[in-house]
Design a protein around this motif. Structure first.
Motif, PDB file in Angstrom:
ATOM      1  N   TRP A  60      -1.461  15.793  -3.020  1.00 48.13           N
ATOM      2  CA  TRP A  60      -2.069  14.711  -3.795  1.00 48.13           C
ATOM      3  C   TRP A  60      -3.058  15.306  -4.779  1.00 48.13           C
ATOM      4  CZ3 TRP A  60      -7.211  14.954  -2.222  1.00 48.13           C
ATOM      5  CH2 TRP A  60      -7.474  15.255  -0.885  1.00 48.13           C
ATOM      6  N   LEU A  90     -11.821   9.146  -8.554  1.00 53.54           N
ATOM      7  CA  LEU A  90     -13.165   9.065  -7.977  1.00 53.54           C
ATOM      8  C   LEU A  90     -14.113   8.526  -9.040  1.00 53.54           C
ATOM      9  CD1 LEU A  90     -13.216  12.610  -6.314  1.00 53.54           C
ATOM     10  CD2 LEU A  90     -12.134  10.510  -5.491  1.00 53.54           C
ATOM     11  N   PHE A 141     -11.312   5.316  -5.793  1.00 54.89           N
ATOM     12  CA  PHE A 141     -12.369   5.466  -4.782  1.00 54.89           C
ATOM     13  C   PHE A 141     -13.687   5.201  -5.466  1.00 54.89           C
ATOM     14  CE2 PHE A 141     -10.794   8.438  -1.168  1.00 54.89           C
ATOM     15  CZ  PHE A 141      -9.724   7.603  -0.959  1.00 54.89           C
ATOM     16  N   ILE A 153      -2.231   4.784  -8.984  1.00 58.10           N
ATOM     17  CA  ILE A 153      -3.443   5.495  -8.571  1.00 58.10           C
ATOM     18  C   ILE A 153      -4.247   4.632  -7.589  1.00 58.10           C
ATOM     19  CG2 ILE A 153      -3.763   6.873 -10.670  1.00 58.10           C
ATOM     20  CD1 ILE A 153      -5.815   4.615 -11.470  1.00 58.10           C
ATOM     21  N   GLU A 154      -5.072   5.301  -6.813  1.00 56.44           N
ATOM     22  CA  GLU A 154      -6.010   4.577  -5.948  1.00 56.44           C
ATOM     23  C   GLU A 154      -7.423   4.943  -6.396  1.00 56.44           C
ATOM     24  OE1 GLU A 154      -6.897   4.238  -1.191  1.00 56.44           O
ATOM     25  OE2 GLU A 154      -4.885   4.792  -1.872  1.00 56.44           O
ATOM     26  N   ILE A 165     -13.372  12.094  -0.315  1.00 61.33           N
ATOM     27  CA  ILE A 165     -12.107  12.790  -0.615  1.00 61.33           C
ATOM     28  C   ILE A 165     -12.038  14.105   0.166  1.00 61.33           C
ATOM     29  CG2 ILE A 165     -12.682  14.163  -2.704  1.00 61.33           C
ATOM     30  CD1 ILE A 165      -9.669  11.919  -2.594  1.00 61.33           C
ATOM     31  N   LYS A 190       0.696  11.158  -5.143  1.00 59.29           N
ATOM     32  CA  LYS A 190      -0.422  10.220  -4.961  1.00 59.29           C
ATOM     33  C   LYS A 190      -1.643  10.759  -5.724  1.00 59.29           C
ATOM     34  CE  LYS A 190      -2.398   6.809  -2.772  1.00 59.29           C
ATOM     35  NZ  LYS A 190      -1.982   5.465  -3.036  1.00 59.29           N
ATOM     36  N   THR A 191      -2.380   9.871  -6.377  1.00 60.39           N
ATOM     37  CA  THR A 191      -3.605  10.307  -7.072  1.00 60.39           C
ATOM     38  C   THR A 191      -4.770   9.394  -6.723  1.00 60.39           C
ATOM     39  OG1 THR A 191      -2.427  11.278  -8.934  1.00 60.39           O
ATOM     40  CG2 THR A 191      -4.693  10.648  -9.338  1.00 60.39           C
ATOM     41  N   PHE A 192      -5.898  10.011  -6.437  1.00 67.92           N
ATOM     42  CA  PHE A 192      -7.136   9.277  -6.162  1.00 67.92           C
ATOM     43  C   PHE A 192      -8.088   9.486  -7.337  1.00 67.92           C
ATOM     44  CE2 PHE A 192      -5.192  10.601  -2.211  1.00 67.92           C
ATOM     45  CZ  PHE A 192      -5.117   9.390  -1.520  1.00 67.92           C
ATOM     46  N   PHE A 216      -6.791  14.591  -7.025  1.00 69.50           N
ATOM     47  CA  PHE A 216      -7.972  13.751  -7.280  1.00 69.50           C
ATOM     48  C   PHE A 216      -8.517  14.081  -8.659  1.00 69.50           C
ATOM     49  CE2 PHE A 216     -11.297  16.921  -6.773  1.00 69.50           C
ATOM     50  CZ  PHE A 216     -10.699  17.874  -5.947  1.00 69.50           C
ATOM     51  N   LYS A 221      -6.688  -1.284 -13.223  1.00 74.87           N
ATOM     52  CA  LYS A 221      -6.636   0.153 -12.898  1.00 74.87           C
ATOM     53  C   LYS A 221      -6.027   0.980 -14.045  1.00 74.87           C
ATOM     54  CE  LYS A 221      -4.731   0.051  -8.773  1.00 74.87           C
ATOM     55  NZ  LYS A 221      -4.263   0.496  -7.458  1.00 74.87           N
TER      56      LYS A 221
END
Ligand code: 5RP
Length: 234
Positions: free
Chosen positions: A96, A134, A231, A228-229, A30, A130-132, A98, A108
């Motif tokens: 974005w 982790l 990682f 969300i994505e 990230i 956008k949200t990542f 995280f 998800k």
């Protein structure tokens, strides 16, 4: 002007970080995505903290200008120590965000809020394009609720009303008032509220909305259907 002695400078995460090496790998990933002049939404928990440390290294080395919108006091203090300027949502949206998670299911859907910061975490995730998320492998579950309860932040005067309504309407396995560590009595959130930890055997679609509809509920740590994505270090 800087303080001569700043108590913030002596702070670290404070506890041993479980699965640190795995978390540091996603933290590096990230940190590599950060660009000059970005505003970042910064989640809470040890994974987010490690990511912030990696980002601060890049900021220093490459003289990047970034701003953080934080989701908890712990992360705001880490930003102060790492010399990352902070801002509020009133000054703009994050490019974005995280954050970490306690559980992630195959759809998800998430449980968050072990750290008690789910209200501002949800606010930032909703405010971000956008949200990542982790994660390390321990967070991946077949069914939400396997290892963690759903935390529900409650306005203190509504405590018994909300606990009763949750029990009657959603039939959880058990509900516990989260107790403080380092203080007698219940944990008080940064917003001055209490947390009910609600253990479910099954969490059907619509549960997040059903919890939120109870008067006195500030927010829950259930995140179902968010864009969300994830990682995951592999
Ligand atoms: C705090 C959170 C955290 O993101 C979640 O508990 C994960 O924490 P960690 O990265 O320490 O495992 O939701 O409210």
């Amino acid at each position: 002007m800087k303080w001569n002695d700043n108590i913030i400078d002596s702070l670290d995460w404070g506890k041993d970080i479980a699965r640190r090496a795995e978390k540091e790998k996603v933290a590096n990933r990230i940190a590599a995505m950060v660009e000059d002049n970005m505003t970042l939404g910064v989640g809470s928990g040890s994974t987010s903290y490690l990511a912030l440390v990696k980002i601060a290294e890049r900021v220093k080395q490459e003289r990047l200008k970034i701003r953080a919108i934080t989701t908890s006091l712990e992360i705001a203090m880490a930003c102060a120590r790492l010399e990352i300027p902070t801002a509020g949502l009133e000054s703009g949206r994050p490019d974005w965000t995280f954050d970490g998670a306690d559980e992630i299911d195959p759809n998800k859907h998430l449980i968050k809020g072990r750290g008690g910061a789910m209200f501002k975490e949800k606010l930032l995730i909703n405010a971000s394009p956008k949200t990542f998320i982790l994660a390390d492998h321990s967070k991946m579950v077949k069914r939400l609720g396997e290892n963690f309860p759903v935390p529900v932040e409650v306005f203190p005067q509504a405590l018994t009303y909300v606990a009763n309504a949750l029990q009657q309407e959603l039939r959880p396995r058990c509900i516990k008032l989260r107790m403080a560590e380092g203080k007698d009595g219940p944990l008080i959130t940064e917003n001055g509220n209490l947390i009910l930890d609600v253990w479910f055997d099954y969490i059907p679609a619509g549960t997040e909305r059903a919890i939120k509809q109870i008067t006195g509920v500030i927010e829950s740590g259930l995140f179902m259907g968010y864009d969300i994505e994830v990682f995951l270090n592999s």
